[in-house]
Design a protein around this motif. Sequence first.
Motif, PDB file in Angstrom:
ATOM      1  N   GLY A  71      48.253  45.279  50.043  1.00  0.00           N
ATOM      2  CA  GLY A  71      47.045  45.309  49.229  1.00  0.00           C
ATOM      3  C   GLY A  71      46.397  46.673  49.052  1.00  0.00           C
ATOM      4  N   GLU A  72      46.171  47.380  50.177  1.00  0.00           N
ATOM      5  CA  GLU A  72      45.455  48.675  50.089  1.00  0.00           C
ATOM      6  C   GLU A  72      46.215  49.667  49.214  1.00  0.00           C
ATOM      7  OE1 GLU A  72      45.635  47.145  53.029  1.00  0.00           O
ATOM      8  OE2 GLU A  72      43.628  47.168  53.925  1.00  0.00           O
ATOM      9  N   GLU A  73      47.520  49.765  49.490  1.00  0.00           N
ATOM     10  CA  GLU A  73      48.349  50.719  48.750  1.00  0.00           C
ATOM     11  C   GLU A  73      48.392  50.324  47.261  1.00  0.00           C
ATOM     12  OE1 GLU A  73      52.902  50.703  48.335  1.00  0.00           O
ATOM     13  OE2 GLU A  73      52.538  51.575  50.320  1.00  0.00           O
ATOM     14  N   LEU A 132      51.111  42.155  38.429  1.00  0.00           N
ATOM     15  CA  LEU A 132      51.596  40.890  38.997  1.00  0.00           C
ATOM     16  C   LEU A 132      51.246  40.955  40.475  1.00  0.00           C
ATOM     17  CD1 LEU A 132      55.179  40.282  37.567  1.00  0.00           C
ATOM     18  CD2 LEU A 132      53.179  38.831  37.264  1.00  0.00           C
ATOM     19  N   LEU A 133      50.322  40.129  40.886  1.00  0.00           N
ATOM     20  CA  LEU A 133      49.714  40.298  42.202  1.00  0.00           C
ATOM     21  C   LEU A 133      49.930  39.065  43.066  1.00  0.00           C
ATOM     22  CD1 LEU A 133      47.749  42.044  43.935  1.00  0.00           C
ATOM     23  CD2 LEU A 133      45.863  40.999  42.684  1.00  0.00           C
ATOM     24  N   LYS A 169      45.306  43.179  52.926  1.00  0.00           N
ATOM     25  CA  LYS A 169      44.219  42.802  52.026  1.00  0.00           C
ATOM     26  C   LYS A 169      44.733  41.740  51.073  1.00  0.00           C
ATOM     27  CE  LYS A 169      40.571  45.293  49.610  1.00  0.00           C
ATOM     28  NZ  LYS A 169      40.112  46.598  49.133  1.00  0.00           N
ATOM     29  N   GLN A 170      44.075  40.587  51.039  1.00  0.00           N
ATOM     30  CA  GLN A 170      44.518  39.489  50.173  1.00  0.00           C
ATOM     31  C   GLN A 170      44.500  39.882  48.698  1.00  0.00           C
ATOM     32  OE1 GLN A 170      44.997  35.978  50.466  1.00  0.00           O
ATOM     33  NE2 GLN A 170      44.544  35.570  52.599  1.00  0.00           N
ATOM     34  N   VAL A 173      41.952  42.321  46.464  1.00  0.00           N
ATOM     35  CA  VAL A 173      42.440  43.458  45.680  1.00  0.00           C
ATOM     36  C   VAL A 173      41.928  43.329  44.250  1.00  0.00           C
ATOM     37  CG1 VAL A 173      44.490  44.599  44.739  1.00  0.00           C
ATOM     38  CG2 VAL A 173      44.509  43.766  47.092  1.00  0.00           C
ATOM     39  N   CYS A 174      42.050  42.120  43.692  1.00  0.00           N
ATOM     40  CA  CYS A 174      41.641  41.906  42.309  1.00  0.00           C
ATOM     41  C   CYS A 174      40.141  42.130  42.136  1.00  0.00           C
ATOM     42  CB  CYS A 174      42.013  40.495  41.864  1.00  0.00           C
ATOM     43  SG  CYS A 174      41.748  40.263  40.108  1.00  0.00           S
TER      44      CYS A 174
END
Length: 229
Positions: free
Chosen positions: A37-39, A53-54, A61-62, A66-67
Amino acid sequence: MNKEIKIALVEDDENLRFLVGERLQSEGYKVLESNNGEEAEKMILDEQPDIVLLDWMLPGKQGSEVCASLRAKGFDKLVIMTTAKAQDVDKIGAYNFGVSDYITKPFNMDVLVAMIESKIKFSLSSSEKTESHKFGNMEHQPNTHLLIKDGRKIELTILENRILLYFLKNKNKVINREELMMEVWGYNADVNTRTLDMHIVRLRKKIENNPDSPTYLQTVRGIGYKFVY
């Protein structure tokens, strides 16, 4: 179609990431990859891809966090969440962290590619930076699920967003319930017309001045619906 389209693929399952990445590159897309997530967040803000596409479940991090963070920092492009099971779609639940759409795993690659192509056709072909549709005193911004009515922001759920967008692209056309269910829930959906009608009722409450006597989203008896403006 402009194939210099960048897709950020955020997925921690290495095999799946490899398969999806290979397929998207073979379709001519430029693919950026990340497995956490962080990256991913930093990469997306730096690179500004056209589509993200997540994965919903990520280390660190979920996907939802992130979104939400990307949206808070002004990223307004398409974000498609990939979830492991249909139930998670309800967790996308409040839909208030800004996901544009979702696809459930395991997904068929052809379905994924078709989904991306249709998104690109509609959102990147418009001359504006962000797709929007105006009707009456309202404006619909499908990438971020917003309906702006008389200057006020109203949030739509993912399904309401899909339904409204389909109607706006097919205005004044009678749409039967089966076609609408296929469009909104997809092929493998176990959904009945009552569920659809319930979503229509909710959507009317958001867009109609008098939901009991709708101006825009009209019922066509025995067939389905028609969107008039």
